[in-house]
Design an enzyme around this catalytic site. Structure first.
Site, mmCIF file in Angstrom:
data_model
loop_
_atom_site.group_PDB
_atom_site.id
_atom_site.type_symbol
_atom_site.label_atom_id
_atom_site.label_comp_id
_atom_site.label_asym_id
_atom_site.label_seq_id
_atom_site.Cartn_x
_atom_site.Cartn_y
_atom_site.Cartn_z
ATOM 1 N N LYS A 197 55.412 42.221 9.337
ATOM 2 C CA LYS A 197 54.757 42.913 10.444
ATOM 3 C C LYS A 197 54.074 44.182 9.956
ATOM 4 O O LYS A 197 52.922 44.468 10.323
ATOM 5 C CB LYS A 197 55.784 43.276 11.521
ATOM 6 C CG LYS A 197 55.177 44.027 12.697
ATOM 7 C CD LYS A 197 56.207 44.702 13.571
ATOM 8 C CE LYS A 197 56.637 46.028 13.000
ATOM 9 N NZ LYS A 197 57.302 46.893 14.004
ATOM 10 N N ARG A 256 57.604 61.330 15.044
ATOM 11 C CA ARG A 256 56.826 60.809 13.921
ATOM 12 C C ARG A 256 55.377 61.238 14.150
ATOM 13 O O ARG A 256 54.544 60.464 14.602
ATOM 14 C CB ARG A 256 56.968 59.287 13.835
ATOM 15 C CG ARG A 256 58.378 58.862 13.461
ATOM 16 C CD ARG A 256 58.464 57.402 13.122
ATOM 17 N NE ARG A 256 58.646 56.591 14.312
ATOM 18 C CZ ARG A 256 58.810 55.269 14.290
ATOM 19 N NH1 ARG A 256 58.812 54.626 13.135
ATOM 20 N NH2 ARG A 256 58.974 54.585 15.395
ATOM 21 N N ARG A 306 53.396 52.180 18.028
ATOM 22 C CA ARG A 306 52.873 53.317 17.266
ATOM 23 C C ARG A 306 51.779 52.904 16.290
ATOM 24 O O ARG A 306 50.900 53.690 15.975
ATOM 25 C CB ARG A 306 54.006 53.984 16.483
ATOM 26 C CG ARG A 306 55.044 54.680 17.318
ATOM 27 C CD ARG A 306 55.960 55.506 16.432
ATOM 28 N NE ARG A 306 55.196 56.387 15.563
ATOM 29 C CZ ARG A 306 54.742 57.571 15.929
ATOM 30 N NH1 ARG A 306 54.955 58.023 17.138
ATOM 31 N NH2 ARG A 306 54.059 58.316 15.078
ATOM 32 N N ILE A 363 64.897 60.158 6.496
ATOM 33 C CA ILE A 363 63.528 59.892 6.952
ATOM 34 C C ILE A 363 63.328 60.309 8.404
ATOM 35 O O ILE A 363 62.399 61.054 8.729
ATOM 36 C CB ILE A 363 63.179 58.401 6.777
ATOM 37 C CG1 ILE A 363 63.384 57.973 5.315
ATOM 38 C CG2 ILE A 363 61.745 58.136 7.210
ATOM 39 C CD1 ILE A 363 62.495 58.680 4.330
ATOM 40 N N VAL A 365 51.421 62.511 14.035
ATOM 41 C CA VAL A 365 50.231 61.951 13.392
ATOM 42 C C VAL A 365 49.359 63.063 12.826
ATOM 43 O O VAL A 365 48.175 62.847 12.565
ATOM 44 C CB VAL A 365 49.431 61.082 14.381
ATOM 45 C CG1 VAL A 365 50.263 59.884 14.819
ATOM 46 C CG2 VAL A 365 48.986 61.898 15.595
ATOM 47 N N ASP A 366 49.942 64.234 12.598
ATOM 48 C CA ASP A 366 49.126 65.351 12.132
ATOM 49 C C ASP A 366 48.523 65.098 10.758
ATOM 50 O O ASP A 366 47.419 65.580 10.462
ATOM 51 C CB ASP A 366 49.941 66.651 12.126
ATOM 52 C CG ASP A 366 51.157 66.589 11.219
ATOM 53 O OD1 ASP A 366 51.819 65.535 11.181
ATOM 54 O OD2 ASP A 366 51.443 67.588 10.537
ATOM 55 N N GLN A 367 49.213 64.327 9.901
ATOM 56 C CA GLN A 367 48.664 64.065 8.571
ATOM 57 C C GLN A 367 47.415 63.186 8.653
ATOM 58 O O GLN A 367 46.480 63.351 7.866
ATOM 59 C CB GLN A 367 49.727 63.411 7.679
ATOM 60 C CG GLN A 367 50.974 64.249 7.475
ATOM 61 C CD GLN A 367 50.665 65.617 6.896
ATOM 62 O OE1 GLN A 367 50.010 65.730 5.857
ATOM 63 N NE2 GLN A 367 51.115 66.661 7.570
ATOM 64 N N ASP A 415 64.527 51.433 7.166
ATOM 65 C CA ASP A 415 64.556 50.264 8.043
ATOM 66 C C ASP A 415 65.708 49.309 7.731
ATOM 67 O O ASP A 415 65.889 48.313 8.437
ATOM 68 C CB ASP A 415 63.229 49.497 7.966
ATOM 69 C CG ASP A 415 62.145 50.136 8.808
ATOM 70 O OD1 ASP A 415 62.457 51.043 9.602
ATOM 71 O OD2 ASP A 415 60.970 49.730 8.683
ATOM 72 N N CYS A 460 59.150 52.911 18.838
ATOM 73 C CA CYS A 460 60.608 53.076 18.882
ATOM 74 C C CYS A 460 60.984 54.534 19.135
ATOM 75 O O CYS A 460 60.347 55.446 18.610
ATOM 76 C CB CYS A 460 61.237 52.634 17.558
ATOM 77 S SG CYS A 460 61.273 50.858 17.314
#
Length: 417
Positions: free
Chosen positions: A22, A122, A93, A327, A124-126, A305, A117
């Site tokens: 996925k 998490r 996401r 993480i 998204v600034d990068q 994961d 999730c």
């Protein structure tokens, strides 16, 4: 609401076919936005996130030429609506991955801030910082990322943290930028390499994928073609962990061992016998697992994961293990559910201390996210009596027919409404 009913205690024997990944399929689907020519993708898993991504691409203007089991052919010749709405993005996401390709191809993108999730922040600034470094004008208004640019320009981008989707988004955007882009502190995951191979097959010039520095020389256009999605290493690891927990002898076919070195090492540490072939992995377990301590970190270290699945394994191991999650914060939500099965686990900050006990007891539990769902299935398979796993809609985001695959190797598991 659908549930899984599991009667534990059975050993697992037989073969399981592994699906396409996925986390590789979703960015490859987004890569179709980078070309006006038809693009075929093979080994796509039938998952809810994939269905959602295809629906999003259709809203953007992509035509789905064929959508047969395992294979999809797309045409992004006419992008009419470079927008990803909140209704489409809120459950997935990975929808943020259309941002870079849309901006590179059309010069504009309107993307809702993502959901997915509920396992912590998490940001998204990068993604945004990197695209701004390439010349994009980006504003956040009413929960949307509004981005525009004439043409992206190559830049040296040093990411503050390792981000897989950030690396993928910027790599895709850079393929059509003018000049050379250098991504520093890039993610090294196999899925990043798979996407790079896909883009190279479309005519992109990329060097260094799989290392922490990736160099992309922009080209004027990419062409169509085809790509075969890599096998799912997390699905592979999940089934291997289930066999190690339950006992038995199972061969996974259509997979790759080279993407799972650390996981395989930890399973061997738990006491499993493992044989490896070109496209298969066989695991045999004939004893109670030994405890396995671990610390999650970006690839090639132990994957976050797989943390939840190993917690289920450790819950019945012959000793105490220490599991540290580096993480994501809030990724121990499965602990509360495991304790309903009488697991002995204490959480101290980002560390869980798991005291293995001889036997879990079946109970009703509730899945909180995708990998927690897999953890609870494994726990149910090793528990005495009946376990009912509720809120399994998370499973269909990331595992293709997981209950059927487990049933074919001897698990007593079924889905009910």
């Amino acid at each position: 609401m659908q549930k899984l009913v599991i009667h534990g205690g059975s050993k697992l024997h037989g073969e399981i076919s592994i699906s396409g990944a996925k986390n590789a399929a979703l960015p490859v689907l987004c890569a179709s936005l980078l070309t006006a020519e038809p693009f075929a993708i093979q080994n796509i898993p039938h998952l809810r996130d994939v269905t959602t991504m295809l629906a999003l691409l259709e809203q953007i203007g992509v035509r789905i030429l064929t959508n047969e089991p395992g294979t999809t052919e797309l045409s992004a010749a006419n992008i009419t609506n470079p927008t990803a709405s909140y209704d489409m993005v809120k459950t997935m996401r990975a929808a943020i991955l259309v941002l870079g390709p849309l901006l590179a191809r059309t010069g504009q993108a309107h993307i809702s801030l993502p959901g997915g999730c509920a396992i912590g922040m998490r940001p998204v600034d990068q993604h945004i910082k990197g695209l701004q470094a390439m010349g994009a004008e980006i504003n956040i208004e009413q929960g949307y990322i509004l981005a525009q640019v004439g043409r992206l320009s190559g830049a040296r981008i040093a990411m503050d943290v390792v981000t897989v989707t950030g690396t993928e988004n910027l790599m895709m955007a850079a393929t059509l930028a003018s000049g050379t882009t250098i991504l520093e502190n890039a993610a090294r995951e196999p899925e990043v390499i798979d996407l790079a191979n896909c883009l190279i097959g479309m005519g992109a010039k990329i060097e260094g994928a799989g290392n922490d520095i990736i160099i992309i020389e922009g080209v004027d256009r990419l062409h169509g073609g085809s790509h075969v999605v890599m096998p799912d290493r997390i699905e592979t690891g999940t089934f291997l962990t289930a066999v190690a927990a339950c006992g038995g002898d199972v061969t996974l076919i259509g997979t790759r061992a080279d993407t799972l070195d650390v996981v395989l090492g930890k399973l061997a540490e738990a006491g499993a016998d493992i044989d490896i072939g070109g496209d298969w992995i066989r695991l045999c377990m004939q004893q109670r697992p030994q405890p396995v301590s671990l610390r999650t970190a970006p690839y090639p270290a132990f994957p976050t994961d797989m943390q939840a699945q190993f917690m289920a394994l450790n819950s019945i191991a012959g000793g105490t293990s220490i599991m540290t999650e580096t993480i994501f914060e809030n990724r121990f939500m499965h602990v509360q559910e495991l304790t309903r099965l009488n697991a002995d686990i204490q959480v101290e900050g980002n560390t869980a201390i798991v005291h293995g006990i001889p036997q879990l007891d079946g109970a009703s539990v509730m899945a909180t996210d995708l990998r927690a769902s897999a953890c609870l299935i494994i726990a149910g398979l090793i528990a005495q009596g009946e376990t009912i796993v509720d809120r399994i809609y998370h499973l269909d985001r990331g595992y293709e027919q997981i209950e059927q695959k487990l049933a074919q190797v001897g698990a007593h598991i079924k889905r009910i409404n």
